[in-house]
Design an enzyme around this catalytic site. Structure first.
Site: not given
Ligand code: IVH
Length: 696
Positions: A46, A91, A128, A130, A432
């Site tokens: 800070d 997506s 990964e 999601k 109560c």
């Molecule tokens: S890759 C070409 N990796 O899921 C691939 N997306 O429908 C592009 N998301 O809009 C996305 N975890 O918000 C990717 N490990 C991950 C993800 C991820 C969450 C979401 C992201 C995207 C949606 C895909």
């Protein structure tokens, strides 16, 4: 003899110091927010931060978009500007089959597209999480964050740079070796604990009468609200986090720059540049390892600090990704493999009110059993009266229930169109449900509380532990394990039962040797001889701490006088305000609490009673003092304590209402202000003299 060093280099110029501070703060922030290994105490951070703020204010020409000071949020906007993505934000295809076959299907498709036959080796993937948040594109030019944009429709998003800058995990500046244009993509999300504390704060604001505040349905919703907040000052107060999972536009690699052939290498590089990459990310060979990953994460999902709605599999080789290409707006090289949802619909069978250990009343919706977030849920908390009203949950309603992680299931909303006619609105009971004592809600508080602390079955354990506490009546050796056992075994129900215990009852308890049973009986015998302040404190009356108990005892002298005192009399006691007075009155108005007190006395608990204290004359009664500068012998706290003990008040700033300013060495603006207002200024010796003097 020391001579002045004529050759000493002058201090750094403001520009140099600003650069130094920024680098240092960037490094500390990275260690703190990304690596979770703070390198300096918060106060030191800070201090450096404030030094930088001051320098930037004094030298506007040194302003820079990558300064850590930019994280606190700038001006509010009317609307966001649109941003066309340099590379569309795609997506991912979703595999809705939540079973292992989901992963198998993906691998089969990939192998087919690549023309692989059974004898070919397995395809390597990156597995990964999601994340359940919002996709974000972070654009860096020459290593500086210049723009953050939402996904929007994939082609055009919104510029939310101001808000994204407030996320400490997102670097504002990157190391030297990054490509001149680098777009990092990932997910902005809110951790579950951050979400819970944000909602807790929101509930408090609502309880205190704030009109335009609301609680958030889930972390995703809260994160989306924060990102799309037009006032970055508000966004800065919403705790967001970030995970990187890919890139958008990247200028061609220069000679010697980082090269990557695989998605995994890319992630490692992003990590080395300071971006958070989820530690659970891993490579996987073929379908079997994808399935194993899906199952492993399913087991760990509840313990994760954030929500996920599935896992993502990506072909690791960038060359193979290219070969696979896209169908419409979805890459063939990636798939999202879902988990069962953490929100489900069900119906409300009843609304019960539960009483917690400390007497807090919580409305709970009893639900038709529903499988959500991996378990069957039959109860969901409605938190408190305001929340239940705000959501307007009624018996018979169809509701959406959410259960994520170890968090208690919650009703997030009601499907209003499915309400059965004439369903009555929920109201909190005024007594109560466990013991029938009055339930009260204090001003400015969200919760109703049972006032039958000594008698209420729900509060038994807490009441006994508090009574036996070292600073209350003190029963040595009576700790929480023992109380737990004794209450559960029904050996004691209320406090007086403690004094009726015999060796036989105690000997039946777990880990209770003869010797310890005897010790406990001795400690109980000893506790009978106590003092009025200890006994009063031991009753566990809300808002009556040790200090207040002492004041009450001094003022009234006798317990009966306190038990019968009307609020007006209680208010005469030092430090007792309306809330405390009401709390004491309500407590002793409960017949059951009085019975317990009588029984304790009948068991032989006793103390010396005194006469009501004539208020000792107070030399500083009604006087307000301000202390400034360093006093020669007293510390600030000591001086304050002495003034308060003498009946005076210590204020933080000088105003017309100030009676005296006590000034020590290096007194600054407060002294000047006192002189301007013509207020009497004294020194420490003057103060000490006043403390000695008789009042008047
Ligand atoms: S890759 C070409 N990796 O899921 C691939 N997306 O429908 C592009 N998301 O809009 C996305 N975890 O918000 C990717 N490990 C991950 C993800 C991820 C969450 C979401 C992201 C995207 C949606 C895909």
């Amino acid at each position: 003899m020391a001579t002045p060093d004529l050759f000493a280099s002058p201090g750094p110029s403001p520009a140099e110091r600003v650069a130094e501070l920024r680098t240092e703060l960037h490094q500390h922030a990275h260690r703190y927010y990304v690596l979770d290994e703070p390198s300096i105490p918060d106060a030191e951070y800070d201090r450096l931060f404030q030094e930088l703020q001051a320098l930037e204010a004094a030298h506007p020409e040194l302003a820079s978009p990558d300064s850590p000071t930019r994280r606190v949020g700038g001006k509010a906007l009317d609307q966001f500007t649109s941003v066309r993505h340099a590379v569309p934000m795609l997506s991912i295809r979703t595999e809705t089959d939540t079973e292992a076959t989901g992963a198998q299907n993906f691998d089969t498709r990939v192998r087919k597209e690549l023309g692989l036959v059974e004898s070919d080796p397995p395809v390597e993937y990156v597995a990964e999480l999601k994340f359940d948040g919002l996709a974000m594109n972070l654009r860096y030019e020459n290593g500086v964050l210049v723009q953050a944009a939402t996904r929007g429709d994939g082609e055009v998003g919104e510029d939310v740079t101001q808000n994204i800058r407030t996320i400490r995990q997102i670097p504002l500046r990157l190391p030297k070796d990054v490509p001149p244009v680098l777009e990092v993509r990932g997910e902005v999300y809110m951790r579950r604990d951050d979400f819970e504390s944000l909602n807790e704060k929101q509930r408090e604001k609502i309880a205190q009468g704030a009109k335009n505040e609301k609680t958030f349905v889930n972390p995703r919703n809260a994160a989306a609200g924060a990102v799309r907040q037009l006032d970055p000052g508000i966004a800065a107060q919403r705790p967001l986090s970030f995970f990187a999972y890919g890139v958008g536009e990247v200028t061609p690699q220069q000679e010697g720059g980082p090269q990557f052939d695989t998605h995994f290498q890319l992630l490692l590089t992003l990590k080395s540049w300071g971006f958070p990459v989820a530690a659970l990310t891993q490579t996987a060979q073929g379908a079997p390892e994808l399935i194993a990953f899906h199952q492993k994460i399913a087991r760990e999902r509840d313990q994760l600090p954030y929500d996920i709605d599935g896992v993502v599999y990506k072909v690791n080789s960038l060359a193979l990704q290219k070969k696979l290409g896209f169908v419409t707006r979805e890459p063939r090289w990636a798939v999202a493999h879902k988990y069962p949802a953490q929100e489900q619909m069900t119906t409300v069978l009843a609304i019960d009110v539960q009483v917690g250990r400390t007497g807090k009343l919580t409305p709970v919706a009893k639900l038709a059993p529903v499988f959500v977030g991996g378990v069957t849920v039959t109860n969901a908390t409605l938190h408190n009266e305001d929340e239940a009203r705000r959501k307007d949950v009624r018996v018979g309603d169809t509701v959406i229930v959410r259960r994520a992680g170890d968090v208690i299931p919650e009703v997030v909303s009601v499907m209003a169109d499915k309400r059965v006619q004439d369903a009555p609105q929920f109201t909190m009971p005024r007594t109560c449900p466990v013991c029938g004592s009055d339930a009260v809600r204090e001003e400015g508080e969200a919760d109703y509380r049972c006032t039958g602390g000594l008698f209420c079955g729900a509060q038994r354990k807490e009441a006994i532990l508090h009574y036996a506490h070292r600073r209350a009546v003190e029963v040595e050796g009576l700790g929480d394990k023992l109380v737990e056992q004794m209450v559960d075994a029904n050996i004691i129900r209320t406090l007086p039962d403690l004094y009726k215990l015999g060796l036989t009852a105690l000997a039946g308890l777990e880990r209770m040797a003869d010797k310890s049973a005897q010790n406990l009986l001795q400690a109980l015998e000893k506790s009978k001889s106590t003092t009025l302040p200890r006994f009063l404190f031991g009753l566990g009356i809300r808002h009556v701490g040790e200090a207040t108990a002492k004041e009450l005892a001094r003022h009234f002298g006798k317990l009966d006088a306190i038990m019968d005192a009307p609020e007006a009399q209680l208010l005469e006691v030092n430090d007792v305000g309306p809330i405390v007075a009401t709390s004491i009155r309500t407590f002793f108005d409960q017949p059951h609490n009085r019975e317990v007190v009588e029984q304790l006395r009948a068991c032989g608990v006793h103390w010396a009673e005194g006469e009501p204290a004539a208020r000792a004359p107070q030399p500083l009664s009604g006087k307000t003092l301000v202390i400034t500068g360093t006093l020669p012998t007293l510390s600030r706290d000591e001086a304050k304590d002495r003034v308060e003990a003498a009946g005076g008040k210590v204020a933080g700033s000088v105003s017309k209402k100030t009676d005296y300013v006590v000034a020590g060495a290096e007194a600054g603006s407060k002294l000047t202000r006192a002189q301007e207002l013509g207020i009497t200024v004294i020194d420490e010796a003057g103060l000490l003299a006043m403390l000695e003097a008789p009042p008047g």
